[in-house]
Scaffold this motif. Structure first.
Motif, PDB file in Angstrom:
ATOM      1  N   THR A  13      -2.062 -24.307  -6.350  1.00  0.00           N
ATOM      2  CA  THR A  13      -1.390 -23.561  -5.835  1.00  0.00           C
ATOM      3  C   THR A  13      -0.684 -22.158  -5.537  1.00  0.00           C
ATOM      4  OG1 THR A  13      -0.823 -25.528  -4.620  1.00  0.00           O
ATOM      5  CG2 THR A  13       0.239 -22.981  -3.264  1.00  0.00           C
ATOM      6  N   ARG A  14       0.369 -22.168  -6.887  1.00  0.00           N
ATOM      7  CA  ARG A  14       0.549 -20.887  -7.574  1.00  0.00           C
ATOM      8  C   ARG A  14      -0.895 -19.622  -7.701  1.00  0.00           C
ATOM      9  NH1 ARG A  14       5.116 -23.995  -8.830  1.00  0.00           N
ATOM     10  NH2 ARG A  14       3.689 -23.890 -10.489  1.00  0.00           N
ATOM     11  N   ARG A  15      -2.108 -20.894  -7.843  1.00  0.00           N
ATOM     12  CA  ARG A  15      -2.836 -20.207  -8.282  1.00  0.00           C
ATOM     13  C   ARG A  15      -3.522 -19.296  -7.462  1.00  0.00           C
ATOM     14  NH1 ARG A  15      -3.286 -24.032 -12.469  1.00  0.00           N
ATOM     15  NH2 ARG A  15      -5.421 -24.898 -11.551  1.00  0.00           N
ATOM     16  N   GLU A  16      -4.359 -20.116  -6.939  1.00  0.00           N
ATOM     17  CA  GLU A  16      -4.591 -19.740  -5.700  1.00  0.00           C
ATOM     18  C   GLU A  16      -3.302 -18.316  -4.617  1.00  0.00           C
ATOM     19  OE1 GLU A  16      -7.475 -18.943  -2.596  1.00  0.00           O
ATOM     20  OE2 GLU A  16      -7.606 -19.925  -5.102  1.00  0.00           O
ATOM     21  N   ILE A  17      -2.343 -18.149  -5.072  1.00  0.00           N
ATOM     22  CA  ILE A  17      -1.038 -17.571  -3.817  1.00  0.00           C
ATOM     23  C   ILE A  17      -1.572 -16.501  -5.061  1.00  0.00           C
ATOM     24  CG2 ILE A  17       0.754 -16.542  -3.728  1.00  0.00           C
ATOM     25  CD1 ILE A  17       1.483 -19.775  -3.757  1.00  0.00           C
ATOM     26  N   ILE A  18      -1.692 -16.108  -6.109  1.00  0.00           N
ATOM     27  CA  ILE A  18      -1.948 -14.863  -7.549  1.00  0.00           C
ATOM     28  C   ILE A  18      -3.105 -14.435  -6.840  1.00  0.00           C
ATOM     29  CG2 ILE A  18      -2.002 -14.198  -9.407  1.00  0.00           C
ATOM     30  CD1 ILE A  18      -0.097 -16.891 -10.442  1.00  0.00           C
ATOM     31  N   HIS A  19      -4.185 -14.904  -6.557  1.00  0.00           N
ATOM     32  CA  HIS A  19      -5.244 -14.482  -6.269  1.00  0.00           C
ATOM     33  C   HIS A  19      -4.809 -13.984  -4.867  1.00  0.00           C
ATOM     34  CE1 HIS A  19      -9.840 -13.736  -6.028  1.00  0.00           C
ATOM     35  NE2 HIS A  19      -9.295 -15.190  -4.614  1.00  0.00           N
ATOM     36  N   LEU A  20      -5.283 -14.694  -4.224  1.00  0.00           N
ATOM     37  CA  LEU A  20      -4.333 -13.864  -2.828  1.00  0.00           C
ATOM     38  C   LEU A  20      -3.837 -12.636  -2.558  1.00  0.00           C
ATOM     39  CD1 LEU A  20      -3.393 -16.609  -0.598  1.00  0.00           C
ATOM     40  CD2 LEU A  20      -5.502 -15.685  -0.501  1.00  0.00           C
ATOM     41  N   LEU A  21      -3.108 -12.696  -3.562  1.00  0.00           N
ATOM     42  CA  LEU A  21      -1.702 -11.188  -3.344  1.00  0.00           C
ATOM     43  C   LEU A  21      -2.591 -10.803  -4.403  1.00  0.00           C
ATOM     44  CD1 LEU A  21       1.273 -12.815  -3.472  1.00  0.00           C
ATOM     45  CD2 LEU A  21       0.362 -12.217  -1.569  1.00  0.00           C
ATOM     46  N   SER A  22      -3.602 -10.319  -5.540  1.00  0.00           N
ATOM     47  CA  SER A  22      -4.147  -9.916  -6.023  1.00  0.00           C
ATOM     48  C   SER A  22      -5.205  -8.778  -5.225  1.00  0.00           C
ATOM     49  CB  SER A  22      -4.648 -10.170  -7.637  1.00  0.00           C
ATOM     50  OG  SER A  22      -6.569 -11.246  -7.140  1.00  0.00           O
ATOM     51  N   LEU A  26       0.775  -9.524   0.636  1.00  0.00           N
ATOM     52  CA  LEU A  26       0.793 -10.000   2.613  1.00  0.00           C
ATOM     53  C   LEU A  26       1.686 -10.406   3.098  1.00  0.00           C
ATOM     54  CD1 LEU A  26      -2.433 -13.069   1.999  1.00  0.00           C
ATOM     55  CD2 LEU A  26      -2.217 -10.940   3.206  1.00  0.00           C
ATOM     56  N   HIS A  27       2.399 -10.786   4.004  1.00  0.00           N
ATOM     57  CA  HIS A  27       3.338 -10.953   4.288  1.00  0.00           C
ATOM     58  C   HIS A  27       3.138 -12.214   4.379  1.00  0.00           C
ATOM     59  CE1 HIS A  27       4.720  -7.507   6.262  1.00  0.00           C
ATOM     60  NE2 HIS A  27       3.597  -7.079   6.807  1.00  0.00           N
ATOM     61  N   LEU A  28       4.762 -12.704   3.918  1.00  0.00           N
ATOM     62  CA  LEU A  28       5.060 -14.790   3.371  1.00  0.00           C
ATOM     63  C   LEU A  28       4.538 -15.253   4.641  1.00  0.00           C
ATOM     64  CD1 LEU A  28       6.924 -16.735   1.563  1.00  0.00           C
ATOM     65  CD2 LEU A  28       8.301 -16.066   2.845  1.00  0.00           C
ATOM     66  N   ASN A  29       4.522 -14.739   5.472  1.00  0.00           N
ATOM     67  CA  ASN A  29       3.746 -15.858   6.877  1.00  0.00           C
ATOM     68  C   ASN A  29       2.188 -16.210   6.672  1.00  0.00           C
ATOM     69  OD1 ASN A  29       6.326 -16.913   8.175  1.00  0.00           O
ATOM     70  ND2 ASN A  29       5.595 -15.520  10.001  1.00  0.00           N
ATOM     71  N   ALA A  30       1.642 -14.103   6.116  1.00  0.00           N
ATOM     72  CA  ALA A  30      -0.054 -14.609   6.252  1.00  0.00           C
ATOM     73  C   ALA A  30      -0.528 -15.794   5.133  1.00  0.00           C
ATOM     74  CB  ALA A  30      -0.516 -13.404   5.785  1.00  0.00           C
ATOM     75  N   VAL A  31       0.349 -15.415   4.081  1.00  0.00           N
ATOM     76  CA  VAL A  31       0.839 -16.149   2.843  1.00  0.00           C
ATOM     77  C   VAL A  31       0.034 -16.993   3.023  1.00  0.00           C
ATOM     78  CG1 VAL A  31       1.187 -16.533   0.112  1.00  0.00           C
ATOM     79  CG2 VAL A  31       1.109 -15.176   1.113  1.00  0.00           C
ATOM     80  N   ALA A  32       1.681 -18.328   3.820  1.00  0.00           N
ATOM     81  CA  ALA A  32       1.454 -19.639   4.263  1.00  0.00           C
ATOM     82  C   ALA A  32      -0.238 -19.694   5.081  1.00  0.00           C
ATOM     83  CB  ALA A  32       2.588 -19.813   5.160  1.00  0.00           C
ATOM     84  N   HIS A  34      -3.496 -19.621   4.752  1.00  0.00           N
ATOM     85  CA  HIS A  34      -4.027 -20.087   3.911  1.00  0.00           C
ATOM     86  C   HIS A  34      -4.254 -21.255   3.424  1.00  0.00           C
ATOM     87  CE1 HIS A  34      -4.905 -16.012   4.128  1.00  0.00           C
ATOM     88  NE2 HIS A  34      -5.922 -16.009   3.287  1.00  0.00           N
ATOM     89  N   PHE A  35      -2.591 -21.918   3.520  1.00  0.00           N
ATOM     90  CA  PHE A  35      -2.753 -23.613   2.932  1.00  0.00           C
ATOM     91  C   PHE A  35      -2.416 -24.491   4.389  1.00  0.00           C
ATOM     92  CE2 PHE A  35      -1.655 -20.242  -0.180  1.00  0.00           C
ATOM     93  CZ  PHE A  35      -2.726 -20.144  -1.111  1.00  0.00           C
ATOM     94  N   ASP A  36      -2.874 -25.454   3.335  1.00  0.00           N
ATOM     95  CA  ASP A  36      -2.260 -27.000   4.163  1.00  0.00           C
ATOM     96  C   ASP A  36      -1.124 -27.311   4.156  1.00  0.00           C
ATOM     97  OD1 ASP A  36      -4.738 -26.694   6.236  1.00  0.00           O
ATOM     98  OD2 ASP A  36      -5.921 -27.822   4.285  1.00  0.00           O
ATOM     99  N   PRO A  40       8.292 -23.706   4.171  1.00  0.00           N
ATOM    100  CA  PRO A  40       9.109 -24.412   3.444  1.00  0.00           C
ATOM    101  C   PRO A  40       8.364 -24.134   1.576  1.00  0.00           C
ATOM    102  CG  PRO A  40      10.203 -25.033   4.663  1.00  0.00           C
ATOM    103  CD  PRO A  40       8.368 -24.347   5.400  1.00  0.00           C
ATOM    104  N   ALA A  41       7.143 -25.312   1.801  1.00  0.00           N
ATOM    105  CA  ALA A  41       6.396 -25.586   0.426  1.00  0.00           C
ATOM    106  C   ALA A  41       5.865 -23.467   0.156  1.00  0.00           C
ATOM    107  CB  ALA A  41       5.913 -26.211   0.080  1.00  0.00           C
ATOM    108  N   VAL A  42       5.654 -23.004   0.623  1.00  0.00           N
ATOM    109  CA  VAL A  42       4.448 -22.141   0.055  1.00  0.00           C
ATOM    110  C   VAL A  42       6.166 -20.960  -0.704  1.00  0.00           C
ATOM    111  CG1 VAL A  42       3.640 -19.722   1.134  1.00  0.00           C
ATOM    112  CG2 VAL A  42       2.704 -22.024   1.361  1.00  0.00           C
TER     113      VAL A  42
END
Length: 109
Positions: A13-22, A26-32, A34-36, A40-42
């Motif tokens: 999940t963290r690798r995918e977050i890194i990829h998204l942000l690369s 993104l705002h925190l809600n926009a990151v969240a 992308h995930f199921d 709070p977990a994000v």
């Protein structure tokens, strides 16, 4: 607690977050979105990435913008490089073995 970059990339999940942000901040809600998983977990994943120095958070009004700081990944690349020569030798040996095994023996068809 200060974590290292290897802890950050250990989780998919963290690798995918890194990829998204690369791609772009993104705002925190926009990151969240992308995930199921729960927001709070994000947030926990983002906190770990921040502690590792791979993500910085910039407050913009009420929103928190997440920005990738990928310079720390150089540490991972340098660590992996030391094993690249080892694996290249192993793959070269395998290629040579397979090439030899595929040649028909002399006198046989």
């Amino acid at each position: 607690m200060r974590r290292d970059v290897f802890q950050a990339i250990a989780d998919p999940t963290r690798r995918e977050i890194i990829h998204l942000l690369s791609q772009h901040p993104l705002h925190l809600n926009a990151v969240a979105e992308h995930f199921d998983i729960s927001r709070p977990a994000v947030s926990k994943h983002i906190r770990i990435l921040t502690e590792c120095g791979l993500v910085t958070i910039r407050q913009q009004g009420r929103e928190r913008q997440c920005i990738a700081d990928l310079g720390k990944l150089k540490e991972v690349a340098e660590w992996a490089t030391q094993y690249r020569a080892f694996w290249n030798k192993k793959f070269d040996a395998l290629d040579a073995y397979l090439a030899k095994a595929q040649k028909p023996a002399k006198g046989k068809k």
